[in-house]
Enzyme design. Structure first.
Site, PDB file in Angstrom:
ATOM      1  N   SER B  55      84.550  68.485 -23.254  1.00 15.13           N
ATOM      2  CA  SER B  55      83.934  67.905 -24.442  1.00 15.13           C
ATOM      3  C   SER B  55      84.518  68.597 -25.665  1.00 15.13           C
ATOM      4  CB  SER B  55      82.410  68.096 -24.402  1.00 15.13           C
ATOM      5  OG  SER B  55      81.803  67.358 -25.442  1.00 15.13           O
ATOM      6  N   GLU B  56      84.897  67.814 -26.667  1.00 16.98           N
ATOM      7  CA  GLU B  56      85.666  68.338 -27.808  1.00 16.98           C
ATOM      8  C   GLU B  56      84.967  69.483 -28.530  1.00 16.98           C
ATOM      9  OE1 GLU B  56      86.125  64.866 -30.226  1.00 16.98           O
ATOM     10  OE2 GLU B  56      84.093  64.945 -30.995  1.00 16.98           O
ATOM     11  N   ASN B  57      83.616  69.516 -28.466  1.00 16.83           N
ATOM     12  CA  ASN B  57      82.890  70.553 -29.170  1.00 16.83           C
ATOM     13  C   ASN B  57      82.861  71.880 -28.424  1.00 16.83           C
ATOM     14  OD1 ASN B  57      81.271  68.782 -27.515  1.00 16.83           O
ATOM     15  ND2 ASN B  57      79.470  69.930 -28.155  1.00 16.83           N
ATOM     16  N   GLY B  58      83.662  72.012 -27.367  1.00 18.27           N
ATOM     17  CA  GLY B  58      83.827  73.319 -26.754  1.00 18.27           C
ATOM     18  C   GLY B  58      83.144  73.500 -25.417  1.00 18.27           C
ATOM     19  N   SER B  97      89.196  74.400 -28.098  1.00 19.92           N
ATOM     20  CA  SER B  97      89.045  73.086 -27.493  1.00 19.92           C
ATOM     21  C   SER B  97      90.247  72.195 -27.805  1.00 19.92           C
ATOM     22  CB  SER B  97      87.759  72.441 -28.008  1.00 19.92           C
ATOM     23  OG  SER B  97      87.610  71.147 -27.494  1.00 19.92           O
TER      24      SER B  97
END
Lengths: 231, 234
Positions: B55-58, B97
């Site tokens: 997930s892009e938010n880490g 990320s």
């Protein structure tokens, strides 16, 4: 003795000045320094440039400051979603009147521009945006046959970040997916202000686990809030 | 699917498209899911297959939505909806990320799309005439993931093709899409032309071609999707 802990969010934001550039951490509500944002609204500094991934709504996030007409420019990847119905009217009214400027930045480029700002890197080349409209306003250069765009570092006067726990030295640890933009933003501002759930004794955070070393953090404020999903 | 059912009824639902994509993600792959249809994929990965969701938010090792009452505001996906962490998962910053993304460490990024061109150009962040788009992580993922797959409705709400000779909307990235999963077809982008691999039950290749602007290549014979085990229609 070093003591970065301040007594209140009001004290933490009191020297934010009109025209400041302010980085605000968080991704949606995750890792969002909500109490500091409300304190900045009450403080009333205006003409602000805000660097944040997304704007949020009128109830939380940078949207609170936009609704209060304190923001001149937003640098972000996701300005306004359909879910933010209550913010739409004032957002578009200010945007169309030219009172609110939006600089749209791809999310990975935004994260890296902030990281670069904190790390003393002036600019970098990235393939993101090559071959799109984004290339028109940027220097394009090929490396190994691949087009890349030159992107400039971002710095700020203040960073408002959120972490799980801190100590009086300003060391921070995060909980779950709170790290997001907070880690880089903490490094890229003249003054970094951290809102944390809990302040603990120095020496108890676990030196191997400290994710943001205190060198980056100027002020810490404890805000005890109940962590509850608000849908 | 019964023969009496009309073609209009035999389109896959969003969840069925996600299910279809989930079946072909391979053990050990690191996969990013974009907002929209792709976020449903998390629910349909077979239990005996370890696919690590990014997930892009880490987050690596993103799991399904937790039961009501167990949502954690500090643990959300790219759509800011609550999720869980699977055993062996971990957290990191947005800079890390996207280093994973641009650095070529993500095997597949599955994204929604407004338009895809016959050579794999992707447009999914802005509709012309709108004053502002939302880029999010789409440009970085389209430029950086090792493969970009699209999961989308085959046509716009008013029935116009979304697979075009040339995209007319602002591009997210040129020449990046490899596979397209829609409610009526699975199409692979090849150097020659888009290759029709599968059709939904009740659709023949000519039906799909009518709703697709560029000339499609057909495999012989084009497979009809097997939806055994797919989520229910409603």
């Amino acid at each position: 003795m070093i003591k970065k802990v301040v007594a209140s969010v009001q004290e933490a934001v009191q020297d934010i000045f009109d025209g400041s550039t302010i980085m605000v951490g968080g991704f949606g509500g995750s890792g969002l320094p909500e109490a500091l944002i409300c304190a900045l609204r009450d403080h009333g500094a205006r003409n602000l440039t805000i660097v944040a991934n997304n704007v949020g709504g009128v109830q939380y996030g940078v949207g609170i400051l936009i609704a209060n007409r304190q923001v001149r420019k937003v640098i972000c990847s996701f300005p306004i979603g359909r879910r933010q119905a209550k913010l739409q009217d004032t957002f578009w009214e200010q945007y169309r009147a030219g009172a609110l400027e939006v600089e749209l930045v791809p999310q990975g480029t935004l994260a890296e521009r902030i990281r670069a700002g904190g790390a003393g890197i002036a600019a970098f080349y990235t393939p993101t945006g090559a071959g799109t409209g984004a290339a028109q306003a940027r220097e394009v250069r090929s490396f190994g046959g691949r087009e890349c765009l030159l992107e400039l570092a971002l710095k700020a006067d203040f960073a408002l970040v959120k972490a799980h726990k801190a100590d009086r030295m300003g060391n921070l640890v995060y909980r779950k997916a709170m790290r997001n933009f907070n880690i880089m933003m903490a490094t890229a501002a003249n003054v970094t202000i951290a809102e944390v759930y809990e302040v603990v004794e120095a020496g108890t955070l676990g030196a191997e686990l400290i994710t943001t070393p205190g060198i980056y953090v100027d002020r810490v404020v404890e805000v005890k809030v109940e962590r509850r999903w608000q849908g | 699917m019964q023969a009496t059912e009309s073609v209009a009824d035999s389109r896959l639902t969003e969840r069925q498209i996600a299910w279809k994509v989930a079946r072909v993600l391979e053990e050990g792959w690191y996969v990013n899911l974009g907002i929209g249809i792709p976020l449903h994929i998390v629910n349909y990965i077979p239990d005996d297959r370890e696919v690590i969701l990014h997930s892009e938010n880490g987050i690596l090792g993103m799991g399904t939505r937790p039961p009501v009452g167990e949502e954690d505001p500090d643990l959300v996906n790219a759509g800011k909806e609550p999720v869980t962490l699977r055993p062996g998962g971990c957290f990191f910053s947005q800079a890390d990320s996207f280093a994973m993304v641009r650095g070529g460490h993500i095997d597949v990024a599955v994204m929604g799309a407004l338009q895809v061109s016959e050579r794999g150009d992707l447009a999914n962040w802005m509709i012309p005439g709108h004053e502002l788009g939302n880029i999010g992580g789409a440009m970085d993922l389209a430029a950086g993931a090792r493969q970009v797959w699209v999961a989308m409705e085959h046509c716009t709400k008013d029935g116009k093709p979304k697979i075009l000779k040339h995209c007319t909307y602002p591009l997210t990235a040129p020449d990046c899409v490899k596979m397209i999963f829609t409610d009526i077809a699975v199409i692979q982008i090849t150097d020659a032309a888009p290759l029709l691999l599968e059709t939904a039950p009740g659709w023949n290749p000519q039906d799909v071609q009518k709703l697709t602007e560029p000339k499609l290549l057909f495999t012989k014979p084009v497979k009809v999707m097997d939806l055994t085990g797919a989520p229910a229609n409603k």
